[in-house]
Design a protein around this motif. Structure first.
Motif, short mmCIF file in Angstrom:
data_model
loop_
_atom_site.label_atom_id
_atom_site.label_comp_id
_atom_site.label_asym_id
_atom_site.label_seq_id
_atom_site.Cartn_x
_atom_site.Cartn_y
_atom_site.Cartn_z
N SER A 269 0.88 -1.14 0.07
CA SER A 269 0.11 -0.07 0.11
C SER A 269 0.80 1.30 0.00
N LYS A 270 0.18 2.22 -0.51
CA LYS A 270 0.92 3.65 -0.33
C LYS A 270 0.94 4.13 0.91
N ASP A 271 0.27 3.61 1.76
CA ASP A 271 0.20 4.03 3.24
C ASP A 271 1.18 2.90 4.16
N SER A 272 1.87 2.13 3.58
CA SER A 272 2.62 1.02 4.36
C SER A 272 3.40 1.98 5.18
N LEU B 284 7.27 1.76 3.92
CA LEU B 284 7.31 2.93 2.78
C LEU B 284 7.46 4.10 3.53
N TRP B 285 6.80 4.34 4.71
CA TRP B 285 6.80 5.82 5.63
C TRP B 285 8.30 5.66 6.30
N LYS C 119 10.83 6.76 3.62
CA LYS C 119 10.64 8.15 3.02
C LYS C 119 11.08 8.94 4.19
#
Length: 177
Positions: A126-129, A132-133, A136
């Motif tokens: 998900s882009k809300d992972s 990933l956070w 970033k």
């Protein structure tokens, strides 16, 4: 140390450290994510979140776990200590991936009475992972906390930077001795 904010990138171990520190000092452990997230992954408005945060921080003793940069004017107004969990990128990423994997398997509720659990899809696809956070925000968090440590606006704060789990344990073990 009476009012402590533990900060660090997602996956760094700040919640684990915060609980350990709060237990050692016999202080309340306050988790910012638990204040922010509502059932079904609904976010609190800033007005709701800030009011909850201000209410919780009215006490004389606490260990606050969390970043939420927009809350710095509230949480650092009276804080006396900020503990920055600053583990290496590889260690932080490993911990974030491991935690996401375990949480997606166990389906453990993250914050009481929210029903919020992590899924494999949300954690890894998900882009809300949270992974990933972590990727970033790792570098920008390091810059932000390095700058805060030298900012005259925060001279009332004792900044403590902890760079490994071994040093975290030693720090907590040393308290009260």
């Amino acid at each position: 140390m009476k009012k402590i904010n533990v900060v660090g990138t997602s996956g760094s171990g700040k919640s684990t450290f915060s609980r350990m520190l709060a237990d050692k000092l016999n202080y309340p452990h306050l988790e910012m994510d638990a204040m922010f997230w509502k059932p079904n992954w609904q976010e609190s408005t800033d007005q709701e979140f800030f009011a909850t945060l201000e209410s919780k921080l009215a006490d004389e003793l606490w260990v606050l776990d969390g970043n939420y940069n927009r809350t710095v004017p509230i949480k650092w107004q009276h804080v006396d200590t900020v503990v920055w969990i600053d583990y290496s990128f590889s260690r932080t990423l490993y911990q974030a991936v491991k935690r996401a994997f375990l949480r997606s398997i166990t389906k453990q509720e993250l914050w009481p009475q929210t029903g919020n659990v992590e899924s494999f899809r949300k954690s890894f696809l998900s882009k809300d992972s949270v992974i990933l956070w972590t990727l970033k925000t790792y570098k920008s968090n390091r810059v932000r906390y390095q700058q805060a440590m030298s900012n005259p606006e925060y001279r009332h704060i004792n900044f403590i930077r902890i760079t490994s789990p071994k040093k975290a344990k030693a720090f907590v073990d040393k308290l009260g001795t």
